[in-house]
Structure formats: structure tokens, C-alpha cells
Design a protein around this motif. Structure first.
Motif, PDB file in Angstrom:
ATOM      1  N   PRO A 197      44.219  48.566  46.733  1.00  0.00           N
ATOM      2  CA  PRO A 197      43.763  49.482  45.681  1.00  0.00           C
ATOM      3  C   PRO A 197      43.068  48.756  44.529  1.00  0.00           C
ATOM      4  CG  PRO A 197      45.963  50.073  46.402  1.00  0.00           C
ATOM      5  CD  PRO A 197      45.647  48.751  47.057  1.00  0.00           C
ATOM      6  N   ILE A 198      42.089  49.419  43.948  1.00  0.00           N
ATOM      7  CA  ILE A 198      41.301  48.865  42.856  1.00  0.00           C
ATOM      8  C   ILE A 198      40.883  50.019  41.959  1.00  0.00           C
ATOM      9  CG2 ILE A 198      39.053  49.061  44.019  1.00  0.00           C
ATOM     10  CD1 ILE A 198      38.356  46.275  42.893  1.00  0.00           C
ATOM     11  N   SER A 199      40.549  49.741  40.715  1.00  0.00           N
ATOM     12  CA  SER A 199      40.095  50.792  39.808  1.00  0.00           C
ATOM     13  C   SER A 199      38.963  50.264  38.934  1.00  0.00           C
ATOM     14  CB  SER A 199      41.245  51.287  38.926  1.00  0.00           C
ATOM     15  OG  SER A 199      40.789  52.285  38.031  1.00  0.00           O
ATOM     16  N   PHE A 200      38.075  51.160  38.552  1.00  0.00           N
ATOM     17  CA  PHE A 200      36.970  50.819  37.657  1.00  0.00           C
ATOM     18  C   PHE A 200      37.172  51.405  36.263  1.00  0.00           C
ATOM     19  CE2 PHE A 200      35.329  50.121  41.850  1.00  0.00           C
ATOM     20  CZ  PHE A 200      34.471  49.031  41.712  1.00  0.00           C
ATOM     21  N   PHE A 201      38.376  51.980  36.039  1.00  0.00           N
ATOM     22  CA  PHE A 201      38.771  52.458  34.716  1.00  0.00           C
ATOM     23  C   PHE A 201      40.159  51.906  34.410  1.00  0.00           C
ATOM     24  CE2 PHE A 201      35.872  55.734  36.291  1.00  0.00           C
ATOM     25  CZ  PHE A 201      35.002  55.876  35.221  1.00  0.00           C
ATOM     26  N   LYS A 212      43.722  51.883  31.673  1.00  0.00           N
ATOM     27  CA  LYS A 212      44.591  52.923  31.114  1.00  0.00           C
ATOM     28  C   LYS A 212      44.079  53.453  29.775  1.00  0.00           C
ATOM     29  CE  LYS A 212      47.725  49.511  29.023  1.00  0.00           C
ATOM     30  NZ  LYS A 212      49.118  49.005  28.995  1.00  0.00           N
ATOM     31  N   SER A 213      43.156  52.710  29.144  1.00  0.00           N
ATOM     32  CA  SER A 213      42.541  53.168  27.888  1.00  0.00           C
ATOM     33  C   SER A 213      41.212  53.861  28.133  1.00  0.00           C
ATOM     34  CB  SER A 213      42.346  51.978  26.940  1.00  0.00           C
ATOM     35  OG  SER A 213      43.576  51.366  26.627  1.00  0.00           O
ATOM     36  N   ASP A 214      40.930  54.169  29.390  1.00  0.00           N
ATOM     37  CA  ASP A 214      39.709  54.874  29.786  1.00  0.00           C
ATOM     38  C   ASP A 214      38.452  54.038  29.555  1.00  0.00           C
ATOM     39  OD1 ASP A 214      38.662  57.138  31.022  1.00  0.00           O
ATOM     40  OD2 ASP A 214      38.069  58.028  29.118  1.00  0.00           O
ATOM     41  N   ARG A 215      38.614  52.733  29.557  1.00  0.00           N
ATOM     42  CA  ARG A 215      37.456  51.839  29.428  1.00  0.00           C
ATOM     43  C   ARG A 215      36.951  51.455  30.813  1.00  0.00           C
ATOM     44  NH1 ARG A 215      40.012  47.105  25.912  1.00  0.00           N
ATOM     45  NH2 ARG A 215      41.523  47.369  27.600  1.00  0.00           N
ATOM     46  N   PHE A 216      35.683  51.060  30.867  1.00  0.00           N
ATOM     47  CA  PHE A 216      35.118  50.589  32.119  1.00  0.00           C
ATOM     48  C   PHE A 216      35.676  49.205  32.442  1.00  0.00           C
ATOM     49  CE2 PHE A 216      31.648  53.185  30.210  1.00  0.00           C
ATOM     50  CZ  PHE A 216      31.665  54.221  31.130  1.00  0.00           C
ATOM     51  N   VAL A 217      36.048  48.993  33.687  1.00  0.00           N
ATOM     52  CA  VAL A 217      36.555  47.687  34.126  1.00  0.00           C
ATOM     53  C   VAL A 217      35.412  46.891  34.737  1.00  0.00           C
ATOM     54  CG1 VAL A 217      38.103  46.460  35.695  1.00  0.00           C
ATOM     55  CG2 VAL A 217      38.897  48.537  34.510  1.00  0.00           C
ATOM     56  N   PHE A 218      35.186  45.700  34.198  1.00  0.00           N
ATOM     57  CA  PHE A 218      34.248  44.743  34.778  1.00  0.00           C
ATOM     58  C   PHE A 218      35.058  43.573  35.325  1.00  0.00           C
ATOM     59  CE2 PHE A 218      31.805  46.933  31.454  1.00  0.00           C
ATOM     60  CZ  PHE A 218      30.740  47.402  32.210  1.00  0.00           C
ATOM     61  N   PHE A 219      34.619  43.030  36.437  1.00  0.00           N
ATOM     62  CA  PHE A 219      35.400  41.994  37.109  1.00  0.00           C
ATOM     63  C   PHE A 219      34.787  40.620  36.873  1.00  0.00           C
ATOM     64  CE2 PHE A 219      36.210  45.947  39.372  1.00  0.00           C
ATOM     65  CZ  PHE A 219      37.600  45.967  39.333  1.00  0.00           C
ATOM     66  N   GLY A 220      35.653  39.668  36.479  1.00  0.00           N
ATOM     67  CA  GLY A 220      35.211  38.306  36.172  1.00  0.00           C
ATOM     68  C   GLY A 220      35.347  37.388  37.374  1.00  0.00           C
ATOM     69  N   THR A 221      34.333  36.550  37.593  1.00  0.00           N
ATOM     70  CA  THR A 221      34.336  35.619  38.718  1.00  0.00           C
ATOM     71  C   THR A 221      34.098  34.192  38.242  1.00  0.00           C
ATOM     72  OG1 THR A 221      31.960  35.594  39.228  1.00  0.00           O
ATOM     73  CG2 THR A 221      33.237  37.465  40.050  1.00  0.00           C
ATOM     74  N   GLU A 222      34.311  33.248  39.163  1.00  0.00           N
ATOM     75  CA  GLU A 222      34.132  31.832  38.843  1.00  0.00           C
ATOM     76  C   GLU A 222      32.666  31.407  38.870  1.00  0.00           C
ATOM     77  OE1 GLU A 222      36.191  33.109  41.039  1.00  0.00           O
ATOM     78  OE2 GLU A 222      38.149  32.106  41.053  1.00  0.00           O
ATOM     79  N   GLU A 223      31.816  32.260  39.425  1.00  0.00           N
ATOM     80  CA  GLU A 223      30.393  31.891  39.481  1.00  0.00           C
ATOM     81  C   GLU A 223      29.840  31.721  38.073  1.00  0.00           C
ATOM     82  OE1 GLU A 223      26.107  33.768  40.870  1.00  0.00           O
ATOM     83  OE2 GLU A 223      27.929  34.356  41.928  1.00  0.00           O
ATOM     84  N   TRP A 224      28.982  30.710  37.900  1.00  0.00           N
ATOM     85  CA  TRP A 224      28.333  30.527  36.592  1.00  0.00           C
ATOM     86  C   TRP A 224      26.945  29.971  36.844  1.00  0.00           C
ATOM     87  CZ3 TRP A 224      30.067  32.271  32.016  1.00  0.00           C
ATOM     88  CH2 TRP A 224      29.341  31.917  30.872  1.00  0.00           C
TER      89      TRP A 224
END
Length: 291
Positions: free
Chosen positions: A155-159, A161-173
């Protein structure tokens, strides 16, 4: 690791962010998502090249693992719907031609490379235009873009609990992405971790605001502004994910939240042990061509 070398060259502060992300993932922070009271209606958007046709059906099937949303529509943007229609059977799916989204085709902005073995990168840049340009067509306020070679296993979510958008952080730079951001907005990026995570939620109005801002700043169509970032000696000049996420952090920071990305690829030697440790798997076609 090349990743670490790039970060070390940028100084200890950036390297510390990389180590912090590694620690968060070691502790599995942000892996689990709460159930929210209300589900958000969203669209799912895939931009599909023939090379990823074999993984698309699996990705669509795995959408049931996205929490806290109701899927209004699934849009597949492609230049070859005939083949894909035989592979994808889902009543929610609509096929959209690339030219219908942007009004121009993949050859409009050429991206040939000098001094590299890679082919012309025009298609790679064009698919990023499609993801951003979809905001002009999207019937829903929010749309989630998922790379067609990626499917969910937990399971995953893009929102949050504060109804904010979830962005996912990665090691790529990849420094050219941030150089491009500065070039087109004349502002430094704000993200401490990369946001190139094979998936992203876009808010239609915010994307339109961002593209309008680009046009006002440069007096050119937004896609022409982005196209000007392409040098002939770099195979990856711009990231739609990196750009939108950093723009959101600058313009709408209170609507953003970040979690580590728990994604792996099909070449992981411990692939049979990934459940409970990752929530998505990517089957990158370029890994299959490596010798």
C-alpha cells in the motif's frame, strides 16, 4: 558509488542529506500510510512507449494498492493505441494520442547528442512535455503520473493525514536537473532529496500556474522554455518530477510533504525478499540491455 561521489563534490551538507535518507529507509520511516476519512477523486495517467507495453497491465492491476483515492479515469497517452488495446482490458481506461495532448509530435524539438553512444533523446524529453501538458486536458483536479514500467506491491498513498500532497525522496542526485530549474525560474531548488521517484501527483491548477509563470518569465511557450535547457553533451537535461516538486516547495510549501521512496528494480538480487521492504518495483527496459 557514483551517487556518493556526486554528492561529495557538492559538499558535506548535500552528502549529509543523502545519509539521512539512507537512515530513514533503514528505519523504514514513512513506509506505512494511514487510512484517511475521505477518498480523493483522481485520474491516473500513463505515458507509454512500446518498450514498456509488457509491464503496463501489471501496473494498472496494482493500482488497487493506492490508498485514500478513488480512481475517476485511467488515461494512457501513446502514439500506438492499437497494440496496447490488445494488452489492457479495463473499462476505466481511455487511450489518448500524443498529438492530441500537445499539438505537436516528438520531432518538434530535436535532442541529438554529441560525444555519446546514446541515441537521439527527443522522445525522452517529449514524454516529459506530455506529463506536464496533460494539465490543459485533465478533467480531474489531481492526476497521478506513474511510469508504465512500475507497479505496486505494498500500500502507498499520495496524500498524508494533513491532506498534503506526498512527494517521494530518492537517492538520485543529478546536478543538471537543478541547473535547469535555476535556468528557467532564476531561483534555486529547495528539495534536499531528489524527487525523481517513478511516480508523482500533480495538481492541475498548480501545473497550469507553473507553466504560465514560465511563459511570463521568458515570453515563450512553456515547452520552448524547457527545450532551451537541452545541451548537446548531456543525456538528461531536465526532469518534470524534479521541476514540479521544487516549484511546489517554493510556491505552495504548506501543501507538500515528503517521504522516502521505497522502490526497487527487477535486477535486485534479493527480489524474492522485497515484500515488506519496498512498495513498488520498476522493470526498467535499459537494465535488460546492459551486458
Amino acid at each position: 558509488m557514483k551517487q556518493i561521489k556526486l554528492l561529495q563534490e557538492r559538499g558535506p551538507w548535500k552528502y549529509s542529506h543523502f545519509l539521512l535518507l539512507k537512515l530513514c529507509k533503514l528505519l523504514m520511516l514513512g513506509f506505512h500510510f494511514p487510512d484517511l476519512c475521505l477518498s480523493k477523486g483522481v485520474d491516473i495517467v500513463y505515458v507509454v512507449h512500446n518498450k514498456d507495453a509488457g509491464t503496463l497491465a501489471q501496473s494498472i492491476k496494482s493500482l488497487e494498492l493506492i490508498k485514500n483515492i478513488t480512481i475517476n479515469n485511467i488515461f494512457i497517452i501513446t502514439n500506438d493505441a492499437t497494440m496496447l488495446k490488445g494488452l489492457v482490458r479495463d473499462d476505466r481506461v481511455s487511450f489518448i494520442s500524443e498529438i492530441e495532448v500537445l499539438g505537436f509530435n516528438v520531432n518538434h524539438y530535436q535532442y541529438p547528442l554529441e560525444f555519446t553512444a546514446l541515441p537521439n533523446r527527443s522522445g525522452w524529453l517529449y514524454q516529459q512535455f506530455l506529463k506536464l501538458g496533460w494539465a490543459y486536458t485533465s478533467p480531474s483536479e489531481n492526476y497521478i503520473v506513474i511510469d508504465a514500467d512500475t507497479h505496486f506491491i505494498e500500500p502507498i498513498s499520495f496524500f498524508d493525514k494533513s491532506d498534503r500532497f506526498v512527494f517521494f525522496g530518492t537517492e538520485e542526485w543529478w546536478p543538471p536537473y537543478f541547473a535547469a530549474f535555476f535556468l528557467i525560474f532564476n531561483e534555486k531548488h529547495k528539495a534536499l532529496w531528489s524527487r525523481t521517484a517513478h511516480m508523482m501527483i500533480f495538481n492541475r491548477q498548480h501545473v497550469l500556474q507553473m507553466l504560465s509563470e514560465l511563459e511570463s518569465l521568458h515570453g515563450l511557450p512553456w515547452h520552448e522554455v524547457i527545450a532551451k535547457t537541452r545541451p548537446l553533451n548531456s543525456h538528461a537535461c531536465f526532469s518534470e518530477y524534479e521541476t514540479y516538486a521544487n516549484w511546489m516547495l517554493l510556491r505552495h510549501p504548506n501543501e507538500c510533504s515528503v517521504r522516502p521512496s521505497y522502490n526497487t528494480n527487477t535486477k535486485n538480487p534479493e527480489l524474492n525478499q522485497v515484500r515488506g521492504r519496498f512498495n513498488s518495483i520498476s522493470a526498467h527496459s535499459y537494465l535488460n540491455t546492459e551486458t
